[in-house]
Design a protein around this motif. Structure first.
Motif, PDB file in Angstrom:
ATOM      1  N   THR A  48     -16.982   4.643   6.536  1.00 40.58           N
ATOM      2  CA  THR A  48     -15.846   5.388   6.006  1.00 40.58           C
ATOM      3  C   THR A  48     -14.578   4.569   6.206  1.00 40.58           C
ATOM      4  OG1 THR A  48     -15.494   6.519   8.125  1.00 40.58           O
ATOM      5  CG2 THR A  48     -16.856   7.665   6.496  1.00 40.58           C
TER       6      THR A  48
ATOM      7  N   ASN B 120     -12.446   3.650  -5.416  1.00 43.70           N
ATOM      8  CA  ASN B 120     -11.056   4.056  -5.649  1.00 43.70           C
ATOM      9  C   ASN B 120     -10.147   3.794  -4.450  1.00 43.70           C
ATOM     10  OD1 ASN B 120     -11.576   5.103  -8.332  1.00 43.70           O
ATOM     11  ND2 ASN B 120     -12.687   6.740  -7.276  1.00 43.70           N
TER      12      ASN B 120
ATOM     13  N   ALA C 297      -9.918   4.925   1.142  1.00 44.06           N
ATOM     14  CA  ALA C 297     -10.712   5.305  -0.036  1.00 44.06           C
ATOM     15  C   ALA C 297     -11.446   6.609   0.258  1.00 44.06           C
ATOM     16  CB  ALA C 297     -11.716   4.210  -0.385  1.00 44.06           C
ATOM     17  N   LYS C 298     -11.692   7.373  -0.798  1.00 47.56           N
ATOM     18  CA  LYS C 298     -12.353   8.667  -0.626  1.00 47.56           C
ATOM     19  C   LYS C 298     -13.844   8.530  -0.318  1.00 47.56           C
ATOM     20  CE  LYS C 298      -9.417  11.683  -3.501  1.00 47.56           C
ATOM     21  NZ  LYS C 298      -8.189  11.288  -3.042  1.00 47.56           N
ATOM     22  N   ARG C 299     -14.477   7.421  -0.809  1.00 41.90           N
ATOM     23  CA  ARG C 299     -15.932   7.305  -0.658  1.00 41.90           C
ATOM     24  C   ARG C 299     -16.334   5.852  -0.420  1.00 41.90           C
ATOM     25  NH1 ARG C 299     -17.853   8.592  -5.772  1.00 41.90           N
ATOM     26  NH2 ARG C 299     -19.190   6.837  -6.146  1.00 41.90           N
TER      27      ARG C 299
ATOM     28  N   GLU D  49      -6.923   2.970  -2.289  1.00 42.96           N
ATOM     29  CA  GLU D  49      -5.571   3.490  -2.514  1.00 42.96           C
ATOM     30  C   GLU D  49      -4.619   2.470  -3.124  1.00 42.96           C
ATOM     31  OE1 GLU D  49      -4.344   4.800   1.355  1.00 42.96           O
ATOM     32  OE2 GLU D  49      -3.917   2.772   2.051  1.00 42.96           O
TER      33      GLU D  49
END
Length: 157
Positions: free
Chosen positions: A67, A115, A71-73, A117
């Motif tokens: 993690t 994705n 980033a979200k994923r 940032e």
């Protein structure tokens, strides 16, 4: 005296500059060497993460999650041959065999960071948490490099 002070100053600078370049991390029996990501264009919606994992234990361990707050994923991926073509495939874990090293490198195991940032440039760093079945969570910094890291350390597989 002046010559000794200059020599000491140079030695001190060399020590600090090499310490800031090298970045390896340890937790329990897991060693993570040189986590890095390749510089990507500003429009990239995914970037990859690479490193070397060494298991100094007598027991196998497994990378089970990654993690990052940037980033979200994040997914663990590998490449496999399917229908005559090399394709990326998401996997749940990577086994790090006891007393062995596993390379995360282009064309092999790697992290897919979805994705991010922002567009990271050469010299930037961003945090990543790697989670192992036995060693637990290890906080590392991914170094962004323009062409990618050429790993000079000997390793076994």
């Amino acid at each position: 005296m002046k010559k000794s002070l200059q020599t000491f100053s140079l030695a001190l600078c060399a020590l600090f500059s090499s310490a800031s370049i090298a970045h390896d991390y340890h937790k329990g029996n897991i060693q993570i060497d040189h986590p890095w990501s390749r510089e990507a264009p500003p429009t990239a919606t995914v970037i990859a993460g690479f490193f070397q994992l060494k298991n100094n234990s007598d027991v196998d361990d497994f990378l089970i999650d990654a993690t990052t707050p940037v980033a979200k994923r994040v997914e663990i991926h590998t490449h496999e041959m399917a229908d005559g073509m090399m394709k990326m495939k998401q996997i749940d874990s990577v086994k790090i065999t006891a007393k062995q090293t596993e390379m995360f490198k282009p064309g092999g195991y790697h992290l897919m960071i979805f994705n991010p940032e922002k567009a990271y440039k050469e010299g930037d760093r961003f945090p990543m948490t790697l989670t192992f079945k036995h060693a637990g969570k290890v906080e590392v910094e991914m170094a962004v490099e323009k062409k990618g890291h050429v790993h000079a350390h000997a390793h076994t597989h």
